[in-house]
Design a protein around this motif. Structure first.
Motif, mmCIF file in Angstrom:
data_model
loop_
_atom_site.group_PDB
_atom_site.id
_atom_site.type_symbol
_atom_site.label_atom_id
_atom_site.label_comp_id
_atom_site.label_asym_id
_atom_site.label_seq_id
_atom_site.Cartn_x
_atom_site.Cartn_y
_atom_site.Cartn_z
ATOM 1 N N VAL A 103 0.873 -1.170 0.000
ATOM 2 C CA VAL A 103 0.000 0.000 0.000
ATOM 3 C C VAL A 103 0.913 1.224 0.000
ATOM 4 O O VAL A 103 1.648 1.451 0.971
ATOM 5 C CB VAL A 103 -0.903 0.021 1.248
ATOM 6 C CG1 VAL A 103 -1.753 1.286 1.259
ATOM 7 C CG2 VAL A 103 -1.787 -1.226 1.308
ATOM 8 N N VAL A 104 0.894 1.969 -1.083
ATOM 9 C CA VAL A 104 1.760 3.150 -1.180
ATOM 10 C C VAL A 104 1.049 4.337 -0.530
ATOM 11 O O VAL A 104 -0.140 4.570 -0.766
ATOM 12 C CB VAL A 104 2.111 3.456 -2.648
ATOM 13 C CG1 VAL A 104 2.986 4.693 -2.749
ATOM 14 C CG2 VAL A 104 2.823 2.254 -3.269
ATOM 15 N N LEU A 105 1.781 5.049 0.314
ATOM 16 C CA LEU A 105 1.235 6.201 1.019
ATOM 17 C C LEU A 105 1.906 7.469 0.512
ATOM 18 O O LEU A 105 2.972 7.411 -0.107
ATOM 19 C CB LEU A 105 1.491 6.051 2.520
ATOM 20 C CG LEU A 105 1.077 4.717 3.146
ATOM 21 C CD1 LEU A 105 1.514 4.646 4.604
ATOM 22 C CD2 LEU A 105 -0.429 4.514 3.046
ATOM 23 N N ASP A 106 1.302 8.611 0.793
ATOM 24 C CA ASP A 106 1.966 9.896 0.577
ATOM 25 C C ASP A 106 2.094 10.609 1.910
ATOM 26 O O ASP A 106 1.244 10.466 2.782
ATOM 27 C CB ASP A 106 1.187 10.737 -0.438
ATOM 28 C CG ASP A 106 1.360 10.193 -1.850
ATOM 29 O OD1 ASP A 106 2.520 10.054 -2.281
ATOM 30 O OD2 ASP A 106 0.355 9.872 -2.487
ATOM 31 N N GLY A 107 3.172 11.383 2.015
ATOM 32 C CA GLY A 107 3.439 12.075 3.274
ATOM 33 C C GLY A 107 4.664 11.483 3.934
ATOM 34 O O GLY A 107 5.469 10.860 3.257
ATOM 35 N N PRO A 108 4.841 11.673 5.233
ATOM 36 C CA PRO A 108 3.882 12.247 6.161
ATOM 37 C C PRO A 108 3.835 13.768 6.072
ATOM 38 O O PRO A 108 4.858 14.413 5.890
ATOM 39 C CB PRO A 108 4.425 11.811 7.530
ATOM 40 C CG PRO A 108 5.906 11.693 7.326
ATOM 41 C CD PRO A 108 6.069 11.214 5.912
ATOM 42 N N SER A 109 2.624 14.309 6.226
ATOM 43 C CA SER A 109 2.424 15.748 6.290
ATOM 44 C C SER A 109 1.104 16.012 6.997
ATOM 45 O O SER A 109 0.076 15.494 6.559
ATOM 46 C CB SER A 109 2.385 16.339 4.885
ATOM 47 O OG SER A 109 2.135 17.707 4.939
ATOM 48 N N PRO A 110 1.115 16.744 8.087
ATOM 49 C CA PRO A 110 2.311 17.285 8.722
ATOM 50 C C PRO A 110 3.034 16.239 9.568
ATOM 51 O O PRO A 110 2.508 15.175 9.845
ATOM 52 C CB PRO A 110 1.731 18.372 9.627
ATOM 53 C CG PRO A 110 0.379 17.852 10.012
ATOM 54 C CD PRO A 110 -0.115 17.095 8.812
ATOM 55 N N VAL A 111 4.263 16.626 9.971
ATOM 56 C CA VAL A 111 5.023 15.884 10.978
ATOM 57 C C VAL A 111 5.057 16.783 12.211
ATOM 58 O O VAL A 111 5.545 17.908 12.126
ATOM 59 C CB VAL A 111 6.462 15.614 10.503
ATOM 60 C CG1 VAL A 111 7.303 15.000 11.616
ATOM 61 C CG2 VAL A 111 6.469 14.729 9.264
ATOM 62 N N ILE A 112 4.509 16.310 13.322
ATOM 63 C CA ILE A 112 4.475 17.149 14.523
ATOM 64 C C ILE A 112 5.201 16.413 15.648
ATOM 65 O O ILE A 112 4.844 15.279 15.995
ATOM 66 C CB ILE A 112 3.019 17.492 14.906
ATOM 67 C CG1 ILE A 112 2.415 18.363 13.785
ATOM 68 C CG2 ILE A 112 2.959 18.221 16.250
ATOM 69 C CD1 ILE A 112 0.942 18.623 13.929
ATOM 70 N N GLU A 113 6.229 17.076 16.167
ATOM 71 C CA GLU A 113 7.072 16.431 17.179
ATOM 72 C C GLU A 113 6.557 16.744 18.581
ATOM 73 O O GLU A 113 6.580 17.886 19.013
ATOM 74 C CB GLU A 113 8.520 16.901 17.023
ATOM 75 C CG GLU A 113 9.117 16.508 15.675
ATOM 76 C CD GLU A 113 10.548 16.992 15.509
ATOM 77 O OE1 GLU A 113 11.365 16.742 16.417
ATOM 78 O OE2 GLU A 113 10.845 17.637 14.485
ATOM 79 N N GLY A 114 6.090 15.719 19.262
ATOM 80 C CA GLY A 114 5.665 15.876 20.646
ATOM 81 C C GLY A 114 6.748 15.367 21.579
ATOM 82 O O GLY A 114 7.913 15.253 21.198
ATOM 83 N N ASP A 115 6.350 15.083 22.801
ATOM 84 C CA ASP A 115 7.273 14.556 23.799
ATOM 85 C C ASP A 115 6.958 13.076 23.978
ATOM 86 O O ASP A 115 5.882 12.711 24.422
ATOM 87 C CB ASP A 115 7.071 15.310 25.118
ATOM 88 C CG ASP A 115 8.039 14.853 26.200
ATOM 89 O OD1 ASP A 115 9.052 14.207 25.867
ATOM 90 O OD2 ASP A 115 7.757 15.128 27.386
#
Lengths: 198, 198
Positions: free
Chosen positions: B175-187
């Motif tokens: 399964v081909v995906l696109d992204g990741p978008s957005p990438v959000i960095e948490g803790d």
């Protein structure tokens, strides 16, 4: 102490190759989807990367002083013709030294008595640079022996649905990591660097 | 057309729960490691998140108009006491409607004839908002039936070494995906959003 890292291009579902060794077109798409040429120690192999990935790859080439690989990887690549693209010495962990090896023209060392001597040998060869280990089985053995400091994942946006997992049959799970830091967004790859917490 | 997404907190090695249902302390550490309170539809459940994760979670609460869950998740949570924390209608895909259900005070619908009617029901309930699906088996069925538009992974820096993979036994891989978008960095979490390529 020399940092030991494991690195792999991995699908979002955790595989480094798909069923029946398929999926490499997806996993390594980012090796050739850009216009920044990065030469390697193998004159026949020039990467064509997007700039963020080119930075990651150049850094890897510069930082790595020795590699530890498994026999399966060595056989699959036919010993890289005697010269690994990273251009550094290679330690091959194997049960039996393959016929025709070692060769005087190739910086390959064969270790037959386990992961700890293999990594110790690589540390000596690396000097003040890093030791990279590759292949899921070698990475797992390093994790189990508490020899691994970093995990560098090139996370590829695909689900392969089966194949060879990068991490499998860990004896010491759960393994708690720190990071990822940095997170570098490429094109069809996200570069993630984790530290192994001890 | 209503967007259908699957979401999960997942370990770096692809598991949504560890061996013998362990690992939840690691997988959901980010639900409680911050000082931004986010209330849910369940008065007893207030999240305490770091700001980046709080934004992700608030958006999920606001955007989601209906959920599709599997019977296993429904049973494990005891039907969330009749009110899911997201506060939206829930469609439960099951072979048999559980005893005592449906209840007039709880917006739960039970569908017994497969994933397609379950998602169709959820789409109607969601109106112009999103449909979320949860549980690896439900996500897989949606992927196989080409009903899934997005995959939202909360990637947790731990190797669980076994347990329940989020993606397993896909029939339609790769399964081909696109992204990741957005990438959000948490803790202790990286929020990654992928689109499923058709």
């Amino acid at each position: 102490m020399t940092t030991v890292y494991a690195a792999a291009s991995m699908s979002l579902d955790g595989y480094v190759s798909g069923p029946a060794e398929a999926g490499f077109d997806q996993l390594f798409d980012w090796y050739g989807n850009g216009d920044v040429e990065v030469t390697t120690a193998d004159p026949a192999l020039t990467m064509r990367l997007r700039e963020p990935s080119a930075q990651v790859f150049r850094q890897l080439l510069q930082e790595t002083g020795a590699l530890v690989v498994g026999r399966k990887t060595f056989d699959l690549t036919d010993g890289w013709g005697g010269r690994h693209p990273i251009g550094c010495p290679v330690v091959v962990l194997t049960h039996q030294v393959p016929e025709g090896w070692p060769r005087p023209d190739a910086p390959f060392t064969f270790v037959t008595d386990g992961i700890e001597p293999a990594v110790a040998t690589a540390r000596q060869l690396a000097g003040d640079r890093l030791v990279g280990v590759s292949g899921g089985s070698i990475a797992r053995q390093c994790l189990d022996a508490e020899l691994l400091d970093e995990i560098r994942i090139d996370l590829v946006p695909v689900l392969l649905g089966g194949g060879t997992p990068f991490f499998d049959h860990l004896r010491t799970a759960p393994v708690v990591l720190d990071g990822p830091s940095p997170v570098i967004e490429g094109d069809r790859v996200t570069h993630l660097r984790y530290r192994v917490r001890r």
